[in-house]
Scaffold this active site. Structure first.
Site, short mmCIF file in Angstrom:
data_model
loop_
_atom_site.label_atom_id
_atom_site.label_comp_id
_atom_site.label_asym_id
_atom_site.label_seq_id
_atom_site.Cartn_x
_atom_site.Cartn_y
_atom_site.Cartn_z
N ASN A 1 0.78 -1.28 -0.30
CA ASN A 1 0.13 0.02 0.41
C ASN A 1 0.87 1.01 -0.04
O ASN A 1 1.91 1.69 0.81
CB ASN A 1 -1.34 0.21 0.98
CG ASN A 1 -0.32 0.53 2.48
OD1 ASN A 1 -0.53 1.81 2.64
ND2 ASN A 1 0.14 -0.59 3.24
N ASP B 1 -0.65 -2.41 -10.79
CA ASP B 1 0.32 -2.54 -11.16
C ASP B 1 1.25 -3.53 -10.27
O ASP B 1 2.41 -3.32 -10.52
CB ASP B 1 1.47 -0.72 -11.61
CG ASP B 1 0.44 -0.69 -12.76
OD1 ASP B 1 -0.11 -1.27 -13.52
OD2 ASP B 1 0.62 0.57 -13.39
N GLU C 1 2.14 -7.95 -8.74
CA GLU C 1 3.09 -9.61 -8.53
C GLU C 1 3.41 -9.43 -6.85
O GLU C 1 3.30 -10.61 -6.15
CB GLU C 1 4.65 -8.86 -8.86
CG GLU C 1 4.35 -8.52 -10.60
CD GLU C 1 5.61 -8.65 -11.15
OE1 GLU C 1 6.98 -9.20 -11.35
OE2 GLU C 1 5.59 -7.28 -11.12
N SER D 1 1.38 -7.95 -4.45
CA SER D 1 0.14 -7.54 -3.74
C SER D 1 -0.66 -9.03 -3.51
O SER D 1 -0.84 -9.17 -3.87
CB SER D 1 -0.12 -6.15 -3.65
OG SER D 1 -0.81 -6.11 -5.48
N SER E 1 -8.85 -2.23 -4.54
CA SER E 1 -8.01 -1.51 -5.29
C SER E 1 -8.74 -1.77 -6.30
O SER E 1 -9.87 -2.16 -6.66
CB SER E 1 -6.58 -2.79 -5.43
OG SER E 1 -6.82 -3.30 -5.63
N GLY F 1 -8.20 -3.02 -10.91
CA GLY F 1 -6.71 -3.41 -12.05
C GLY F 1 -6.57 -2.30 -12.93
O GLY F 1 -8.30 -1.77 -13.62
N ILE G 1 -10.04 -9.74 7.02
CA ILE G 1 -10.41 -10.83 6.00
C ILE G 1 -9.80 -12.02 5.28
O ILE G 1 -8.68 -11.90 5.01
CB ILE G 1 -10.55 -10.11 4.15
CG1 ILE G 1 -11.13 -8.60 4.77
CG2 ILE G 1 -11.11 -10.40 3.11
CD1 ILE G 1 -10.58 -7.72 3.76
N TYR H 1 -4.35 9.89 -12.87
CA TYR H 1 -3.76 9.96 -12.50
C TYR H 1 -1.70 11.09 -12.25
O TYR H 1 -2.01 10.72 -13.65
CB TYR H 1 -2.90 8.35 -12.55
CG TYR H 1 -2.28 7.35 -11.97
CD1 TYR H 1 -2.63 6.38 -11.13
CD2 TYR H 1 -0.91 8.02 -12.31
CE1 TYR H 1 -2.63 5.69 -9.81
CE2 TYR H 1 -0.31 6.57 -11.14
CZ TYR H 1 -0.24 6.20 -10.30
OH TYR H 1 0.17 5.06 -9.98
C1 LIG Z 1 5.14 0.02 -7.55
C2 LIG Z 1 2.88 -0.23 -6.89
C3 LIG Z 1 2.47 0.21 -7.82
C4 LIG Z 1 0.51 0.09 -7.12
N1 LIG Z 1 0.06 0.31 -8.43
C5 LIG Z 1 -1.42 -0.15 -7.60
C6 LIG Z 1 -2.88 -0.56 -8.61
O1 LIG Z 1 -2.29 -0.52 -9.87
N2 LIG Z 1 -3.95 -0.21 -8.40
C7 LIG Z 1 -4.16 -0.07 -7.15
O2 LIG Z 1 -5.15 -0.26 -6.22
N3 LIG Z 1 -3.10 0.49 -5.88
C8 LIG Z 1 -1.90 0.06 -6.67
N4 LIG Z 1 -1.24 0.37 -5.77
C9 LIG Z 1 -1.29 0.36 -4.44
C10 LIG Z 1 -0.84 -1.21 -3.42
O3 LIG Z 1 -0.69 -1.76 -4.12
C11 LIG Z 1 -2.82 -1.47 -3.30
O4 LIG Z 1 -2.99 -1.03 -2.30
C12 LIG Z 1 -3.07 -3.25 -2.84
O5 LIG Z 1 -4.47 -3.37 -2.53
C13 LIG Z 1 -2.10 -3.04 -1.58
O6 LIG Z 1 -2.64 -4.97 -1.49
P1 LIG Z 1 -1.24 -5.44 0.06
O7 LIG Z 1 -1.31 -7.11 -0.20
O8 LIG Z 1 0.14 -5.33 -0.27
O9 LIG Z 1 -1.81 -4.54 1.03
P2 LIG Z 1 -0.73 -4.15 2.23
O10 LIG Z 1 -0.42 -3.69 2.18
O11 LIG Z 1 -0.18 -5.71 2.93
O12 LIG Z 1 -2.21 -3.70 2.95
C14 LIG Z 1 -3.23 -3.10 2.90
C15 LIG Z 1 -4.07 -2.69 3.91
O13 LIG Z 1 -4.82 -3.66 4.16
C16 LIG Z 1 -5.13 -4.30 4.88
N5 LIG Z 1 -5.22 -5.66 4.85
C17 LIG Z 1 -4.04 -6.35 4.09
N6 LIG Z 1 -4.60 -7.42 4.19
C18 LIG Z 1 -5.91 -8.11 5.29
C19 LIG Z 1 -6.97 -8.65 4.91
N7 LIG Z 1 -6.40 -9.91 4.64
N8 LIG Z 1 -7.90 -8.43 5.24
C20 LIG Z 1 -8.06 -7.44 6.17
N9 LIG Z 1 -6.66 -6.58 5.87
C21 LIG Z 1 -6.26 -6.65 5.41
C22 LIG Z 1 -3.89 -3.55 5.77
O14 LIG Z 1 -3.85 -3.28 7.24
C23 LIG Z 1 -3.59 -2.79 5.18
O15 LIG Z 1 -4.78 -1.00 5.74
C24 LIG Z 1 0.82 0.58 -6.26
C25 LIG Z 1 1.68 0.00 -5.28
C26 LIG Z 1 2.68 -0.46 -5.49
C27 LIG Z 1 4.36 -0.11 -4.49
#
Ligand SMILES: Cc1cc2nc3c(=O)[nH]c(=O)nc-3n(C[C@H](O)[C@H](O)[C@H](O)COP(=O)(O)OP(=O)(O)OC[C@H]3O[C@@H](n4cnc5c(N)ncnc54)[C@H](O)[C@@H]3O)c2cc1C
Length: 547
Positions: A121, A184, A187, A189, A199, A201, A254, A453
């Protein structure tokens, strides 16, 4: 970076850096020492009844790896060795039932739980600001990655929430299906993270955002487990699936989700179409929308972002370079001197896809679009997940790099684009004393509007360290966010709220709306153990006043 030879020269030129700029120093891992973890003996004794020793970690590297997400603010603090927070322990449950027991023990002992997916995130969503001396546990779901059920006839797949993007698609592909949710960060997340941040896609025009894909959920809250029923639709009061989408770990964990899936697309056609200026492509896309011919994937970059895309291209050699030259010369001759790149994608059953592609291309060409064919589209698909990480490469050279996003209704898309772009340019110049880079694309198109964006790059003064750069960044980001709010955009289209957007939430939601969300939070989680400083607590207003 050798494969992208024009990228750094472009940035260096844009930000007026010295030709021989050197790599910036970052603090070494050895120099970082975390404070001793708090150990709540009774909590640990309770979870020790059902977790094995390899599911409980106090290891410093593990704690550090779960301290932050990937926002510029997070990464820059890590580089500076500024560790404001690290969880006391990392727990790795392997099944829904284990999560239930952990949440119950945490409730009993008032231990804070922060669900952790991939840690990607970019809003500061993993860091409790007010732990009040309580033990903080990062609950990492990476051991929960199973495909639980695939109902092929109904096209519904049920997964554990810790599954990462590539594994989820691999498991479906083996059975001839796909989900089609590719942020994006795909790989790195997870499904749980996607749902918790709501989020979006790349292929959202055709498959929707994650909230449109969720059919049912299992969420462990301190009050008990909420389980919704897989159904095509229901009228049983407010939609609990939607309530959990975007809940950022503060209502519960979740653990499982059933998702709408589809057969593996028979046909994929991605291509790049060039326009002479931003307005022409914008009108073309809007025309596609009016004629029901919107491509399944759209990413339309303005002139500045197009320059960055060309600079970030892999170098071409030999025959390809030889072919590229006359095409470039032709484009220049035809008036594409500062073009805008439109990436379009079409996917699905062959007949439907080709019909849509032909209809869309006809409209795009009518508005002056130059179709460069599928070659560049294939190239984009190959390297699409690498490009956002160029930010971290730039950070090595002391560049402030970030993205900001919003969404607006069609009548406000162009005005908001113009006003936020102008504000960001001005903010970079006045905060840092240097001109910077501001690019933008439109993506995730809807009948009623689009996501806007922005990407920025800026520099500091010669001897500024990571924390000075972070100070500039926070000012620029605040000015950009203010401009979004003033201009009528949403606070975030898909990046979520977290710590970084929280101060503006009281302006996004009315007092009654905030109170309603707080009421849900306090009823589901009376001891405030679930990610307590995610976006609903009272401090949001205070934060806003103090910035
Ligand atoms: C290079 C890059 C590109 C990105 N591109 C996009 C994009 O194209 N579109 C987009 O929407 N986002 C994008 N993001 C943001 C990010 O990847 C998203 O927000 C993604 O959904 C986070 O998923 P994560 O598994 O890494 O969650 P985390 O970062 O681990 O957690 C995010 C939040 O969700 C909560 N959480 C995680 N898992 C659970 C669970 N199982 N139950 C309850 N709460 C939970 C955590 O407590 C935290 O509050 C990008 C980030 C980066 C670094």
């Amino acid at each position: 970076m050798d494969s992208r030879p024009k990228f750094w020269p472009f940035i260096r030129e844009m930000l007026k850096f010295d030709r021989n700029r050197e790599l910036q120093q970052t603090v070494s891992r050895e120099a970082i020492r975390l404070v001793e973890p708090r150990r709540h003996v009774d909590f640990l004794s309770d979870v020790g009844q059902f977790l094995t020793s390899d599911q409980i970690s106090f290891d410093e590297d593990d704690r550090l790896g779960h301290a932050y997400g990937r926002s510029f603010r997070d990464v820059q603090r890590l580089r500076a060795g500024k560790i404001d927070f690290a969880p006391d322990a990392v727990l790795l449950p392997a099944a829904h039932e284990q999560v239930e027991k952990i949440v119950s023990a945490a409730g009993k002992h008032k231990v804070i739980l922060i669900p952790f997916g991939g840690g990607t995130n970019i809003v500061g969503a993993l860091e409790p600001k007010h732990a009040d001396g309580r033990m903080v546990v990062s609950l990492d779901l990476r051991r929960m990655q199973r495909l639980l059920k695939l109902d092929e006839h109904s096209q519904i797949a049920s997964f554990e929430a810790g599954v990462f993007g590539p594994e989820l698609e691999r498991l479906l592909e083996e059975r001839g299906f796909a989900l089609g949710h590719e942020p994006d960060s795909f790989e790195f997340s997870t499904l749980g993270g996607w749902i918790a941040t709501r989020s979006c896609g790349t292929q959202s025009n055709i498959y929707g955002g994650i909230e449109d894909m969720v059919v049912s959920l299992r969420v462990v809250t301190p009050l008990g487990t909420i389980e919704t029923k897989p159904a095509p639709a229901a009228s049983n009061g407010p939609d609990l699936n939607r309530l959990m989408c975007g809940s950022e770990g503060m209502f519960g964990v979740i653990t499982q989700a059933s998702l709408r899936v589809h057969r593996t697309p028979e046909c994929l056609d991605y291509r790049i179409v060039l326009f002479k200026n931003f307005a022409a492509g914008y009108e073309a896309l809007y025309d596609c929308l009016l004629h029901d011919a919107l491509p399944d994937v759209v990413r339309y970059s303005d002139e500045m972002e197009t320059r960055l895309i060309f600079a970030a291209k892999h170098g071409s050699h030999g025959l390809k370079a030889w072919f590229d030259k006359p095409i470039k010369a032709y484009l220049k001759w035809a008036g594409f001197s500062a073009p805008c790149v439109l990436l379009v994608g079409f996917e699905g059953p062959a007949a439907r896809t080709l019909r849509l592609r032909n209809a869309a291309l006809r409209i795009l060409k009518r508005h002056g679009g130059f179709d460069t064919g599928q070659g560049p589209g294939r190239q984009w698909r190959k390297s699409r997940f690498d490009v956002p990480w160029l930010r971290d490469y730039m950070m090595d050279y002391g560049v402030i790099g970030d993205s900001m996003e919003t969404a607006a209704v069609w009548s406000n898309v162009r005005p908001l684009y113009e006003s936020v772009r102008a504000e960001l340019s001005d903010a970079i110049q006045s905060v840092t004393g240097y001109a910077g880079y501001v690019g933008c694309h439109l993506s995730h198109l809807y009948k009623t509007g689009a996501c806007i964006y922005f990407t920025i790059a800026a520099r500091g003064r010669e001897n500024d360290g990571p924390l000075e750069l972070l100070g500039y960044y926070e000012k620029i980001k605040a000015r950009g966010t203010e401009a979004i709010m003033r201009g009528g955009g949403v606070l975030s289209h898909h990046h979520a709220v977290g710590y970084e957007h929280r101060p503006w939430l009281p302006r996004e939601l009315s007092p009654a709306a905030l109170a309603a969300l707080r009421a849900v939070k306090s009823r589901l989680d009376p001891e405030n153990i679930m990610n307590p400083t995610a976006f609903l607590v009272e401090e949001a207003e205070a934060d806003l006043r103090s910035r």
